[in-house]
Scaffold this motif. Structure first.
Motif, mmCIF file in Angstrom:
data_model
loop_
_atom_site.group_PDB
_atom_site.id
_atom_site.type_symbol
_atom_site.label_atom_id
_atom_site.label_comp_id
_atom_site.label_asym_id
_atom_site.label_seq_id
_atom_site.Cartn_x
_atom_site.Cartn_y
_atom_site.Cartn_z
ATOM 1 N N VAL A 1 0.841 -1.205 0.000
ATOM 2 C CA VAL A 1 0.000 0.000 0.000
ATOM 3 C C VAL A 1 0.872 1.250 0.000
ATOM 4 C CG1 VAL A 1 -1.720 1.287 1.328
ATOM 5 C CG2 VAL A 1 -1.911 -1.190 1.121
ATOM 6 N N GLY A 2 1.985 1.208 0.738
ATOM 7 C CA GLY A 2 2.905 2.348 0.726
ATOM 8 C C GLY A 2 3.511 2.577 -0.644
ATOM 9 N N VAL A 3 3.868 1.497 -1.334
ATOM 10 C CA VAL A 3 4.429 1.625 -2.683
ATOM 11 C C VAL A 3 3.407 2.240 -3.633
ATOM 12 C CG1 VAL A 3 5.275 0.328 -4.668
ATOM 13 C CG2 VAL A 3 6.088 -0.236 -2.374
ATOM 14 N N ILE A 4 2.162 1.780 -3.576
ATOM 15 C CA ILE A 4 1.126 2.330 -4.455
ATOM 16 C C ILE A 4 0.872 3.803 -4.132
ATOM 17 C CG2 ILE A 4 -1.310 2.150 -5.076
ATOM 18 C CD1 ILE A 4 -1.102 -0.865 -4.609
ATOM 19 N N SER A 5 0.871 4.132 -2.847
ATOM 20 C CA SER A 5 0.624 5.534 -2.454
ATOM 21 C C SER A 5 1.740 6.465 -2.900
ATOM 22 C CB SER A 5 0.461 5.631 -0.939
ATOM 23 O OG SER A 5 -0.604 4.827 -0.488
ATOM 24 N N SER A 6 2.952 5.945 -3.052
ATOM 25 C CA SER A 6 4.075 6.799 -3.452
ATOM 26 C C SER A 6 3.948 7.303 -4.879
ATOM 27 C CB SER A 6 5.395 6.036 -3.296
ATOM 28 O OG SER A 6 5.430 4.903 -4.145
ATOM 29 N N PHE A 7 3.105 6.682 -5.690
ATOM 30 C CA PHE A 7 2.930 7.114 -7.079
ATOM 31 C C PHE A 7 1.839 8.177 -7.216
ATOM 32 C CE2 PHE A 7 5.013 3.029 -7.558
ATOM 33 C CZ PHE A 7 5.886 3.258 -8.610
ATOM 34 N N TYR A 8 1.216 8.571 -6.134
ATOM 35 C CA TYR A 8 0.172 9.597 -6.169
ATOM 36 C C TYR A 8 0.641 10.824 -5.396
ATOM 37 C CZ TYR A 8 -3.017 5.934 -7.835
ATOM 38 O OH TYR A 8 -3.607 4.936 -8.572
ATOM 39 N N ASP A 9 0.002 11.931 -5.687
ATOM 40 C CA ASP A 9 0.324 13.166 -4.976
ATOM 41 C C ASP A 9 -0.111 13.062 -3.516
ATOM 42 O OD1 ASP A 9 1.319 14.178 -7.328
ATOM 43 O OD2 ASP A 9 -0.589 15.162 -7.878
ATOM 44 N N THR A 10 0.513 13.882 -2.704
ATOM 45 C CA THR A 10 0.245 13.820 -1.267
ATOM 46 C C THR A 10 -1.189 14.225 -0.941
ATOM 47 O OG1 THR A 10 2.567 14.361 -0.839
ATOM 48 C CG2 THR A 10 1.026 14.630 0.980
ATOM 49 N N ASP A 11 -1.713 15.253 -1.593
ATOM 50 C CA ASP A 11 -3.078 15.688 -1.299
ATOM 51 C C ASP A 11 -4.113 14.642 -1.691
ATOM 52 O OD1 ASP A 11 -2.442 15.977 -3.939
ATOM 53 O OD2 ASP A 11 -3.601 17.821 -4.241
ATOM 54 N N ILE A 12 -3.854 13.915 -2.794
ATOM 55 C CA ILE A 12 -4.776 12.854 -3.204
ATOM 56 C C ILE A 12 -4.775 11.729 -2.166
ATOM 57 C CG2 ILE A 12 -5.188 11.089 -4.952
ATOM 58 C CD1 ILE A 12 -4.215 12.993 -7.046
ATOM 59 N N VAL A 13 -3.600 11.377 -1.673
ATOM 60 C CA VAL A 13 -3.507 10.309 -0.655
ATOM 61 C C VAL A 13 -4.236 10.721 0.618
ATOM 62 C CG1 VAL A 13 -1.915 8.975 0.762
ATOM 63 C CG2 VAL A 13 -1.345 9.437 -1.622
ATOM 64 N N MET A 14 -4.082 11.973 1.017
ATOM 65 C CA MET A 14 -4.736 12.426 2.237
ATOM 66 C C MET A 14 -6.262 12.463 2.071
ATOM 67 S SD MET A 14 -2.256 12.659 4.242
ATOM 68 C CE MET A 14 -3.199 13.268 5.626
ATOM 69 N N MET A 15 -6.741 12.886 0.913
ATOM 70 C CA MET A 15 -8.185 12.875 0.673
ATOM 71 C C MET A 15 -8.729 11.447 0.658
ATOM 72 S SD MET A 15 -9.092 15.899 -2.055
ATOM 73 C CE MET A 15 -8.017 15.239 -3.335
ATOM 74 N N ALA A 16 -7.980 10.530 0.054
ATOM 75 C CA ALA A 16 -8.422 9.130 0.022
ATOM 76 C C ALA A 16 -8.473 8.535 1.428
ATOM 77 C CB ALA A 16 -7.489 8.310 -0.873
ATOM 78 N N ILE A 17 -7.481 8.896 2.254
ATOM 79 C CA ILE A 17 -7.479 8.388 3.643
ATOM 80 C C ILE A 17 -8.685 8.946 4.406
ATOM 81 C CG2 ILE A 17 -6.259 8.486 5.846
ATOM 82 C CD1 ILE A 17 -3.645 8.348 4.315
ATOM 83 N N GLY A 18 -8.966 10.230 4.253
ATOM 84 C CA GLY A 18 -10.097 10.832 4.964
ATOM 85 C C GLY A 18 -11.434 10.232 4.559
#
Length: 329
Positions: free
Chosen positions: A200-217
């Motif tokens: 999951v960390g590897v997949i998240s590294s290919f996306y922007d930080t704001d997109i990852v944070m919105m997906a987590i929320g």
């Protein structure tokens, strides 16, 4: 005969008769005092009543002989001197009432409810630890540029993590005795969690930080709502387990089709359907913990239950992340 002042007639010379003589005509004999009582005699269970010991006179004992073992069926007479029998049951050999024959006494169920509540707390405790580890990996791979650069240059590490994930997952899924054996079940679950967190960390590294944070929320909001709703509602989601499994198989074939026919719209549809299906799976797996639905898990399956909930939440996060990533382009 003479009549007094009040008009009553007095017999001056009442008729005299002895016991052995028959009564005069018109004289009514009173009914015998022992009508309806056991007959007396040498073969009867109760002797004839006498003045001494007769309960009618209130003297002495009861008037009945002491028999250690009464007869099985003594003979009695009713008011019309008709004999009838009464069944006698000895003390200590009384048959139970019909309503209590072969009755199973079941407890109140408080012990089972306490075990089920302990099982639910254990599952959510393990799930919280798994999600905490995964969030740590996602934060590391998202906010640390050197780790993100290393992952982009060494994509093969993702497939190594996938193989490490598959081995304990298949063992836990297929071997019921193994996943209930402590501490090997926790060791396998820990290895699986670390491997999944790395992927999951590897997949998240290919996306922007704001997109990852919105997906987590959004994932936290959706999962919390679904879990609370599943625990409170009376609707049985476990009855839809077969339908969800069929939908999951159809989604897999649709995903294979999207690989060969790559299209942005198809990819968005696939990600949306996947998020919806795993949201339903999260509701089903949550109700499997309760024990009051058509399907339920044994309290010994806390590792298996935690694994199901963990994978549902991870899949929801990955599909939501994919929706935001594809929508932004």
């Amino acid at each position: 005969m003479a009549q007094n002042k009040n008009g009553y007639t007095r017999l001056e010379n009442p008729p005299q008769f002895s016991v052995n003589q028959p009564p005069p005509p018109g004289f009514m004999m009173p009914p015998p005092y022992n009508a309806g009582l056991p007959r007396g005699g040498p073969n009867a269970s109760v002797p004839p009543h006498t003045a001494f010991g007769n309960p009618m006179y209130g003297q002495g004992g009861s008037g009945y002989p002491q028999h250690p073992h009464p007869p099985a069926a003594p003979h009695f007479t009713d008011a019309y001197n008709q004999p009838y029998e009464v069944a006698v049951v000895e003390a200590g050999h009384r048959d139970p009432p019909p309503g209590y024959e072969n009755k199973q006494f079941i407890g109140s169920g408080l012990d089972n409810e306490a075990i089920r509540r302990l099982f639910i707390r254990k599952v959510f405790s393990v799930l919280s630890l798994q999600l905490a580890v995964t969030c740590g990996f996602v934060a590391l791979f998202t906010f640390e540029p050197h780790v993100k650069l290393f992952v982009m240059q060494n994509a093969w590490t993702y497939w190594v993590g996938y193989i490490v994930f598959l081995v304990p997952y298949i063992v836990i899924l297929c071997c019921g005795e193994f996943r209930r054996k402590h501490p090997w079940n926790l060791i396998s679950l820990s290895i699986l969690t670390l491997a999944m967190s790395y992927m999951v960390g590897v997949i998240s590294s290919f996306y922007d930080t704001d997109i990852v944070m919105m997906a987590i929320g959004i994932t936290v909001l959706v999962c919390f709502t679904v879990i609370v709703f599943s625990l409170q509602t009376k609707y049985d989601f476990t009855s839809c387990y077969g339908v969800l499994f069929v939908c999951f198989i159809v989604m897999l074939f649709f995903g294979i089709l999207c690989i060969f026919l790559y299209n942005r719209i198809l990819d968005l549809i696939f990600a949306s359907v996947g998020a919806l299906i795993f949201t339903c799976f999260l509701a089903v797996d949550t109700q499997l913990l309760l024990g009051n639905k058509s399907l339920s898990l044994s309290p010994e399956e806390h590792v298996f239950a935690a694994l199901n909930l963990y994978l549902d939440i991870i899949q929801i996060f990955l599909y939501i992340l994919r929706i935001f990533g594809r929508s932004r382009g």
